[in-house]
Structure formats: C-alpha cells, structure tokens
Design an enzyme around this catalytic site. Structure first.
Site, PDB file in Angstrom:
ATOM      1  N   ASP A 214       0.889  -1.317   0.093  1.00 23.01           N
ATOM      2  CA  ASP A 214      -0.736  -0.143  -0.083  1.00 23.01           C
ATOM      3  C   ASP A 214       0.469   1.527   0.186  1.00 23.01           C
ATOM      4  OD1 ASP A 214      -2.847   1.054   0.513  1.00 23.01           O
ATOM      5  OD2 ASP A 214      -1.770   1.844   2.071  1.00 23.01           O
ATOM      6  N   GLU A 263      14.545 -15.017   0.871  1.00 24.43           N
ATOM      7  CA  GLU A 263      15.245 -16.857   1.562  1.00 24.43           C
ATOM      8  C   GLU A 263      13.858 -17.788   1.222  1.00 24.43           C
ATOM      9  OE1 GLU A 263      13.825 -14.858   5.360  1.00 24.43           O
ATOM     10  OE2 GLU A 263      15.737 -13.334   5.151  1.00 24.43           O
TER      11      GLU A 263
HETATM   12  C1  NOJ Z   1      -4.642   3.110  -1.051  1.00 25.39           C
HETATM   13  C2  NOJ Z   1      -5.700   2.362  -0.839  1.00 25.39           C
HETATM   14  O1  NOJ Z   1      -5.750   1.773  -1.570  1.00 25.39           O
HETATM   15  C3  NOJ Z   1      -6.736   2.369  -0.211  1.00 25.39           C
HETATM   16  O2  NOJ Z   1      -7.523   1.984  -0.336  1.00 25.39           O
HETATM   17  C4  NOJ Z   1      -6.510   3.458   0.920  1.00 25.39           C
HETATM   18  O3  NOJ Z   1      -7.788   4.288   1.530  1.00 25.39           O
HETATM   19  C5  NOJ Z   1      -5.745   4.389   0.891  1.00 25.39           C
HETATM   20  N1  NOJ Z   1      -3.882   3.273   0.141  1.00 25.39           N
HETATM   21  C6  NOJ Z   1      -4.502   3.923   2.187  1.00 25.39           C
HETATM   22  O4  NOJ Z   1      -4.508   2.811   3.311  1.00 25.39           O
END
Ligand code: NOJ
Length: 560
Positions: A214, A263
């Site tokens: 993310d 790993e």
């Molecule tokens: C990207 C994610 O896809 C989204 O759903 C989220 O709100 C933001 N990152 C923050 O984590």
C-alpha cells in the site's frame, strides 16, 4: 503443442508465475459472508474457492483482513499479524490458503506500511508515554506552530481532507497522510523496519505467495526542519528528493524486503501501489532487486480511446522491456468507480475517472449513465487488457460486468473519504465495495444469510453469478472463456502493432499468432478472411462491431 507446454510452464513456474498472472482482487468484507453477520469473511472465500478456480485466475490478492476499527476499510491496521475476529481466525486463514493452493491459485496479501491504525499497540504506547519518549519516535510527532503550539506544524493536507496533523492531549501533533486514525510511521526507526520484516516472514511462513504494498512510494520522508509549506511542496520536483513522496531512499527498504522474499523457495513476490510521476520512476519499484512488480494505473485513468490505449500500452511495454520486469494492467479496484460505469458516462470535464467521481458526487443520476454502452466498452477493454503481455489485475465483480452503486444514503456510507472532504470529497469509494451478488434472489443476493454491510440495489439481481453462469453470452462467461484461452495463449513475448487503416481500431499480434482487434469506434470493422479464425468475441457479418474486441488465433495453437 510445444508452444502450449512452454506457455504452461511459464505460467506455473513457481519463481516467475507472477510475471504473466491474472490476479483477482478480493475485498474480503464484501466478497462472501459465511456467518451471516453482514461482513464478508475468510470462510466465505473458502466457500467460493471453486468459483475462483472455475473463473480461471492464477492468484487472488486480498485487501486487508487484519484487526481494524475500519476507519479506512481495513487500511487502518491494528495488528499486522492477526485476522479481524469478524473476518475469521488465523486457522481460517490457513484453511483458505490451503483451499486456494489446492486449486492452483496463489495468494497475495496487502501490507500497509506507511501508517498503522491509531489503535495499534505502538501508537497507544506512544500516546501514553508522552512527548520526548522513545515510543513516540516510531511515529512522526512534532510540536505545533504558534505561540502555544496550537497551530499544526505545517499547513499540509491529508488525502482524506483536513490537516495532515492531529493534536494529542499533551499538545503535540502527529502526522497522518490519510485519515486521522492512520498515523504515519517513522521509517527512520530501526524497530519499524524490523517489525515489517517480521510481518513479511510471518505471512510467508503461512504460505502466502506475495504482497501488495500500500502507498509504497510514501514510506520514507525528509522531515528536516524547517518543514516546507504546502505551496513549497507542490513546487518541488518528483526527482527522488521530494520530502514526502517517491524518494530514492525508499528503495533501500524494498531491497531489504527482497532479501526476505528470497529466503523462501519459491521466492515471495511483491507488487507496489506507487502513484509516481512516470513509468521510469515506477520501474524502480518493479526491479528484481526490489518488489518485482508495480501497478500501472495508466489505463485506469484513460478514456476509452484508441490512441490513448495504444500510447499507454507501447510506453509501458517499452519500459518493462528496458527494466526487465513485466508490466501490470488495471481497469478497476476498490478505490475507483467501476469501469463498466465510467465508460457509460457522457464526457464531462477531465478524465474518465473524474467522470465517475462527478457522477457519484451528483448522487448517480440514472440519466447520466448509459449502462449498456458502459458494459459493452468495459467488455472490449477487459478483453484487450487480458491479451496484453504482463499481469492483469481484476477487481471482484468486474467479471460480472457489475456497475457502480452511487445511491448509498449518507447514513449507510463507511468511507471516511465521503465525509471529510479532501481529494475524494463527497463521493467516497463505497459504491465499488458493495457486496457482490451471487444469486438473483434471497437475502443479500446470496452474499450471506443476513443483510449486507452496504446496501445492494435491486438491479444487482441482473448481475448475479447464478444468472450469468447459465448464460453463454454473459460477462461472466466471457471472462471465463478469456481466462481459459489466456492460460494457453499468454507468453512473455511482446506484441507487434498491425496497421488497420483506422485511427479508432487497434490491432496487435503476439509472436505465437494470437491477434487482437479492438474497435473503439462505432462503425463495424471488416475482418476479411480473419473472421474465420476468431476464437473469442463476436463477429457480425465478418466485421468487429463497434466498441468490441475479438481474439484471433491460428488453428492448431489451441490444441483443437
Ligand atoms: C491505498 C488504498 O488502496 C486505499 O484504499 C487506502 O485508503 C489508502 N491507500 C490508504 O491506506
């Protein structure tokens, strides 16, 4: 036959399966609810494992299923190494991995390293320990501006609106790039780095095959005082030295993660969600010394337009060839208006994603969207995407041609983005997260035995899996057939463009003879003798109808 075998081994080779994979994104709380509490869960995924196998995907990517107060749909993680009790247990997780692996489906999980939940024990400890404590060092705490520190340290805005700083009881402020409940980690802190390595090993040991990272471009920050203002930040180039985004030093983290991935046998893999300024900068995340792959959102923000598609495809393939990675393609995910709806909207100002946003924001007026056209174009775009070299990331429900749900009453909405303004002001992302319909009748359309956590409209019945399964002309049947053929036809090799004599018709050929024609216009495109070799898509009187795609394959290659 040799070709077929070669292709098969490329797809199944445990070390490189991800390079040409069809990956299906599951938003766990909205996929299938086994215990009837209205929230989807891991046993629900197990109960639909045969559906996933029949669909023909290579892997699933699960959005977060970790303990969370759901301030941001689970992207506010309170414990990185456990399962939300409303979604299941670690034993359910193991059972799910086993059920998917048995069916040849690999598992990718979401890792959220930029921020935790404010309920994470480390953040709670930081609050309790007070200013100047070691516990606060794991996050980004600062004194405020103004005489008594009553102003936020800077005027930076959070993605979901409002200030990026929140004040705590003793007067200090902490940085949150997203919701207030999502404090940003301090990635200069060795314990933060170490803890994520532990998390990667924890899930890898449980058999997870890969990770989706993310906001992978935001982890490292240069917070040397004096901090720049918002206006100053906006004026800075994204050249690797920007204080907050896509810094070159973030790749030290991914190099370390790669060593952990390696790993394992087979090595684990990663895909970065990195909103960066160019395919060149994206390629750094996708390097073999880094995560291996990065999302390419260029098609997701493009119009349904031949020239735009051609340029984006050519640029990204050139870039992936230069970097040695394989590119990825995405049309929909849990953050954007579903593409079957985007493509049915009239041209508003700006890009198509903007159109979807504007439409949802206006309450989804029915007369703005031409659902039939949107679906026709979505099917054409999806068939094109599935025929490209690289990995295709599909979002649950798109295989049904599912449309966005815009009519969700404010009191039933969940997305913080809907309530707080910011870049998602007043539209939010709940409309693409409504639980998917499995049956045309029954409680929550077969999602579970009780009402779903987001309201499903009556028209969901038309898109239900049971209706589409028995209809050979349905979008589900089209995806199943496309994914079945792709397993045989997909190769690493690049494509060659074929001149069509029409600006609105795109054609390309793969070295194994697989040809793909997408007619972005409305006038039929005559296929000549090739009409006889169409293996997927509809031909009408020897022509590709408007807004549709066909696949052509020489006889023999499909083994019949
Ligand atoms: C990207 C994610 O896809 C989204 O759903 C989220 O709100 C933001 N990152 C923050 O984590």
């Amino acid at each position: 036959m040799t070709d077929v075998l070669l292709t098969e081994s490329r797809r199944t080779d445990p070390a490189i399966w991800w390079r040409q994979a069809a990956v299906y994104q599951i938003y766990p709380r909205s996929f299938a609810d086994a215990n009837g509490d209205g929230l989807g869960d891991l046993p629900g995924i197990v109960s639909r494992a045969d559906y996933l196998a029949e669909l023909g995907i290579d892997a699933v990517w699960l959005s977060p299923f970790y303990p969370s107060a759901l301030a941001d749909g689970g992207y506010d993680v309170a414990d990185y190494r456990d399962v939300d009790p409303r979604i299941g247990t670690l034993e359910d997780f193991d059972r799910m991995v086993a059920a998917l692996h048995e069916r040849g489906i690999r598992v990718i999980v979401d890792i959220v390293p930029n921020h935790s939940s404010n309920l994470h024990p480390w953040f709670q400890e930081a609050l309790a320990a007070g200013r100047g404590s070691a516990a606060r060092e794991r996050y980004i705490f600062r004194e405020g501006a103004g005489e008594n520190g009553e102003q936020p340290p800077t005027d930076w805005g959070a993605a979901f609106g409002g200030s990026a700083w929140e004040r705590v009881e003793d007067g200090q402020w902490y940085l949150h790039s997203f919701a207030t409940e999502q404090p940003d980690f301090n990635w200069d802190h060795p314990e933060v780095r170490e803890d994520f390595l532990t998390t990667l090993r924890f899930w890898s040991d449980r058999g997870v095959d890969g990770f989706r990272i993310d906001v992978a471009h935001m982890l490292t920050k240069d917070l040397t005082e004096p901090l720049p203002s918002r206006a100053e930040l906006e004026g800075l180039p994204h050249d690797g030295n920007h204080p907050l985004s896509d810094r070159d030093d973030v790749h030290e983290i991914y190099a370390e993660w790669r060593r952990v991935f390696n790993e394992y046998d087979p090595p684990r893999t990663g895909v970065a969600e990195a909103w960066v300024s160019s395919p060149e900068r994206r390629a750094r995340y996708a390097s073999a010394e880094g995560l291996g792959q990065a999302f390419n959102f260029d098609l997701l923000v493009a119009d349904f337009d031949a020239e735009q598609f051609r340029t984006i495809i050519a640029d990204n393939l050139a870039q992936s060839a230069a970097s040695g990675s394989s590119t990825t393609w995405v049309l929909s995910n849990h953050d954007v208006t579903r593409h079957a709806t985007r493509y049915g909207l009239p041209a508003l100002e700006g890009k198509p994603e903007k159109q979807g946003v504007e439409w949802v924001r206006a309450g989804g007026p029915a007369d703005w969207v031409d659902r039939e056209r949107g679906l026709r174009r979505a099917r054409a775009a999806s068939l094109l995407l599935l025929a490209l070299p690289g990995s295709a990331y599909l979002y649950q429900g798109e295989e049904l041609g599912l449309q966005e749900v815009a009519q969700i009453p404010a009191d039933q909405r969940q997305d913080p983005a809907f309530f707080r303004g910011g870049e998602f002001d007043g539209f939010g992302r709940d409309g693409c997260r409504v639980p998917i319909p499995w049956t045309s009748t029954g409680s929550s359309f077969g999602f579970g035995s009780g009402p779903a956590h987001l309201p499903q409209p009556e028209w969901f019945a038309e898109y239900a899996v049971d209706v589409e399964s028995s209809d050979p002309a349905s979008t589900l049947s089209l995806y199943r057939e496309a994914l079945r053929l792709r397993r045989v036809l997909q190769t690493e090799e690049q494509l060659e463009w074929v001149e069509t004599g029409r600006a609105d018709v795109v054609r390309f050929a793969r070295p194994n003879g697989w040809n793909v024609v997408t007619n972005f216009g409305t006038e039929p495109f005559d296929l000549g003798a090739d009409a006889a070799s169409v293996v997927l898509g509809t031909v009408d009187g020897g022509a590709v109808p408007g807004e549709s795609t066909v696949w052509i394959a020489p006889s023999g290659i499909l083994g019949h």
